[in-house]
Design a protein around this motif. Structure first.
Motif, PDB file in Angstrom:
ATOM      1  N   PHE A  88      53.317  14.652   0.821  1.00 40.25           N
ATOM      2  CA  PHE A  88      52.772  15.079  -0.458  1.00 40.25           C
ATOM      3  C   PHE A  88      53.752  14.774  -1.582  1.00 40.25           C
ATOM      4  O   PHE A  88      54.948  14.967  -1.448  1.00 40.25           O
ATOM      5  N   ASN A  89      53.240  14.283  -2.694  1.00 37.89           N
ATOM      6  CA  ASN A  89      54.050  14.191  -3.902  1.00 37.89           C
ATOM      7  C   ASN A  89      53.130  14.351  -5.106  1.00 37.89           C
ATOM      8  O   ASN A  89      51.906  14.338  -4.990  1.00 37.89           O
ATOM      9  N   GLU A  90      53.712  14.508  -6.268  1.00 37.67           N
ATOM     10  CA  GLU A  90      52.954  14.858  -7.461  1.00 37.67           C
ATOM     11  C   GLU A  90      52.069  13.723  -7.977  1.00 37.67           C
ATOM     12  O   GLU A  90      51.287  13.916  -8.891  1.00 37.67           O
ATOM     13  N   GLU A  91      52.204  12.533  -7.420  1.00 40.50           N
ATOM     14  CA  GLU A  91      51.440  11.395  -7.912  1.00 40.50           C
ATOM     15  C   GLU A  91      50.249  11.051  -7.026  1.00 40.50           C
ATOM     16  O   GLU A  91      49.549  10.078  -7.280  1.00 40.50           O
ATOM     17  N   THR A  92      50.034  11.802  -5.960  1.00 42.61           N
ATOM     18  CA  THR A  92      48.976  11.448  -5.017  1.00 42.61           C
ATOM     19  C   THR A  92      48.066  12.630  -4.725  1.00 42.61           C
ATOM     20  O   THR A  92      48.238  13.729  -5.239  1.00 42.61           O
ATOM     21  N   ARG A 122      44.585  10.662 -12.724  1.00 43.34           N
ATOM     22  CA  ARG A 122      45.948  10.169 -12.890  1.00 43.34           C
ATOM     23  C   ARG A 122      46.088   8.702 -12.498  1.00 43.34           C
ATOM     24  O   ARG A 122      46.739   7.932 -13.192  1.00 43.34           O
ATOM     25  N   HIS A 123      45.522   8.346 -11.361  1.00 41.24           N
ATOM     26  CA  HIS A 123      45.673   6.988 -10.846  1.00 41.24           C
ATOM     27  C   HIS A 123      44.306   6.457 -10.401  1.00 41.24           C
ATOM     28  O   HIS A 123      43.962   6.522  -9.225  1.00 41.24           O
ATOM     29  N   PRO A 124      43.517   5.937 -11.354  1.00 44.26           N
ATOM     30  CA  PRO A 124      42.157   5.465 -11.024  1.00 44.26           C
ATOM     31  C   PRO A 124      42.120   4.188 -10.202  1.00 44.26           C
ATOM     32  O   PRO A 124      41.053   3.809  -9.727  1.00 44.26           O
ATOM     33  N   HIS A 125      43.277   3.535 -10.016  1.00 41.84           N
ATOM     34  CA  HIS A 125      43.302   2.311  -9.210  1.00 41.84           C
ATOM     35  C   HIS A 125      43.887   2.640  -7.832  1.00 41.84           C
ATOM     36  O   HIS A 125      45.039   3.048  -7.711  1.00 41.84           O
ATOM     37  N   LEU A 126      43.085   2.452  -6.800  1.00 41.95           N
ATOM     38  CA  LEU A 126      43.492   2.790  -5.446  1.00 41.95           C
ATOM     39  C   LEU A 126      44.505   1.779  -4.914  1.00 41.95           C
ATOM     40  O   LEU A 126      44.443   0.591  -5.235  1.00 41.95           O
ATOM     41  N   THR A 127      45.402   2.256  -4.078  1.00 40.23           N
ATOM     42  CA  THR A 127      46.323   1.353  -3.402  1.00 40.23           C
ATOM     43  C   THR A 127      45.579   0.658  -2.262  1.00 40.23           C
ATOM     44  O   THR A 127      44.558   1.140  -1.770  1.00 40.23           O
ATOM     45  N   SER A 128      46.108  -0.484  -1.840  1.00 45.98           N
ATOM     46  CA  SER A 128      45.454  -1.223  -0.754  1.00 45.98           C
ATOM     47  C   SER A 128      45.457  -0.411   0.536  1.00 45.98           C
ATOM     48  O   SER A 128      44.489  -0.445   1.308  1.00 45.98           O
ATOM     49  N   GLU A 139      35.509  -0.704  -6.443  1.00 45.70           N
ATOM     50  CA  GLU A 139      34.202  -0.674  -7.108  1.00 45.70           C
ATOM     51  C   GLU A 139      33.543   0.696  -6.942  1.00 45.70           C
ATOM     52  O   GLU A 139      32.904   1.212  -7.865  1.00 45.70           O
ATOM     53  N   ASP A 140      33.684   1.292  -5.741  1.00 43.17           N
ATOM     54  CA  ASP A 140      33.148   2.638  -5.524  1.00 43.17           C
ATOM     55  C   ASP A 140      33.735   3.622  -6.530  1.00 43.17           C
ATOM     56  O   ASP A 140      33.028   4.475  -7.088  1.00 43.17           O
TER      57      ASP A 140
END
Length: 299
Positions: A88-92, A122-128, A139-140
Motif C-alpha cells: 500500500f502507498n498513498e498513490e495507489t 488521482r491517476h486516471p491512466h492505468l499502469t500496464s 478505454e474502459d
C-alpha cells in the motif's frame, strides 16, 4: 553513567515497541496478494473536524445479534489501481471496478448484479501491470463514471431492490442530524478480505473524493476469508481458487476481474451455507464519520 531509572524506562519502551512489532508480524498476511492495510492505516484519523460520534455506537451498527432474519447477501469485490508493487502507498489503490452481486440465500439464487468501471481521480491512466492483472483497459477507464457517479449508480441499484431489503437502504445525503440510519437488517455485505471496504473505499476513494461511505454499507459485515479460515480452522492465506478447491471446484471466469471474483464470492458463500451449515455471523465492522475519519475492527 546513565541513571538506573533512565535505563529501565528505555528498556520498557523498547519492550513495548518489540511487542507491537511482533503482533503486526503475527497478524500480517502470508502472501503479497493479501498485503492489507495495517493498524495505523485503518485507525480513526487525527482531525478536529465535526463528527457524528458514531464510534460510540459501533457495537449496534448494521446487523443485530439475531442473525436469523438475514435473507440476502451483497457480495462485493473491488479492483483498484496499483503500479506493480502490491504494498500500500498513498498513490495507489483507488477504486477502478465496483461490482455487487445480490443473493437470496433462502432460494440459493443470484437475484441481480451491479457493475461499473470507475475513473480514478488521482491517476486516471492505468499502469500496464494493473491492466494485465485485472483485464481492465484504458478505454474502459476513459469511458467510466467518476467515483462519485459510480456511488450514485450503486445507490440506484440498492433503491431498485428496496422492496426486498429491510429496512429500505438509505441513499443520497444523510438525514438532517448527519447520522446515517443504522440498525438491524435482513441483508449483509460480504467481501473477500477487509481491504475492499476499509482500504479501497474508506481509506482511499471516499477520502479522495470527500464523500462518506454509504449508510447502507456502514456497520458490521462478513469477511469471507476470515470466515473460511475460522470455520475450517486454517491459519494460512486462502485465495478464492483455494477456497473453491475445498469442494473440488475451480474458478469460473477470469481471476482479478472484480465482477467474476464477486460471483465466486457469492458461490463460496452459498457453499458455506448449504454444505457447511455455517451461521451467518459478522466478523468485521466499519463506520465513517462526517469528517471522513473512520474506525474499522475485527469483531
Amino acid at each position: 553513567m546513565p541513571q538506573k531509572h533512565d535505563v529501565t524506562k528505555k528498556a520498557k519502551r523498547v519492550t513495548r515497541y518489540l511487542r507491537k512489532t511482533l503482533d503486526r508480524i503475527a497478524e500480517s498476511p502470508q502472501s503479497t496478494d493479501e498485503r492489507e492495510a495495517n493498524d495505523s492505516e485503518l485507525c480513526t484519523l487525527d482531525t478536529n473536524a465535526e463528527t457524528d460520534g458514531l464510534e460510540k455506537d459501533i457495537a449496534t451498527l448494521s446487523i443485530s445479534n439475531s442473525t436469523g432474519r438475514i435473507r440476502y447477501i451483497l457480495c462485493l469485490d473491488i479492483e483498484a489501481t496499483f503500479d506493480g508493487d502490491r504494498r500500500f502507498n498513498e498513490e495507489t489503490h483507488e477504486v477502478i471496478e465496483l461490482p455487487c452481486i445480490l443473493v437470496d440465500i433462502n432460494d440459493g439464487q443470484i437475484i441481480d448484479e451491479f457493475h461499473t468501471f470507475v475513473k480514478p481521480s488521482r491517476h486516471p491512466h492505468l499502469t500496464s501491470k494493473c491492466m494485465t492483472l485485472t483485464g481492465i483497459t484504458q478505454e474502459d477507464i476513459d469511458n467510466a463514471p467518476t467515483f462519485i457517479e459510480a456511488i450514485h449508480l450503486l445507490d440506484g441499484f440498492m433503491k431498485k431492490h428496496s422492496d426486498k431489503l429491510d429496512p429500505p437502504p438509505q441513499v443520497g445525503n444523510p438525514p438532517p442530524n448527519g447520522s446515517p440510519r443504522l440498525g438491524p437488517r435482513n441483508y449483509v455485505w460480504v467481501t473477500d478480505g477487509h481491504a475492499d471496504i476499509e482500504r479501497f473505499l474508506c481509506l482511499r476513494s471516499c477520502r479522495i473524493n470527500r464523500i462518506r461511505l454509504p449508510a447502507y454499507m456502514s456497520g458490521q459485515y462478513i469477511d469471507m476469508k476470515l470466515l473460511f479460515k475460522t470455520h475450517f480452522k486454517e491459519r494460512g492465506f486462502r485465495r478464492i481458487p483455494d477456497m473453491l478447491a475445498k469442494w473440488g471446484l475451480s474458478f469460473e471466469g477470469r481471476e482479478h476481474s472484480g465482477l467474476q471474483d464477486a460471483r465466486q464470492v457469492a458461490r463460496i458463500m452459498l457453499l458455506m451455507i448449504q454444505k457447511e451449515s455455517i451461521e451467518l455471523k459478522c466478523n468485521r465492522s466499519v463506520m465513517m464519520e462526517k469528517n471522513l475519519s473512520f474506525t474499522a475492527r475485527q469483531l
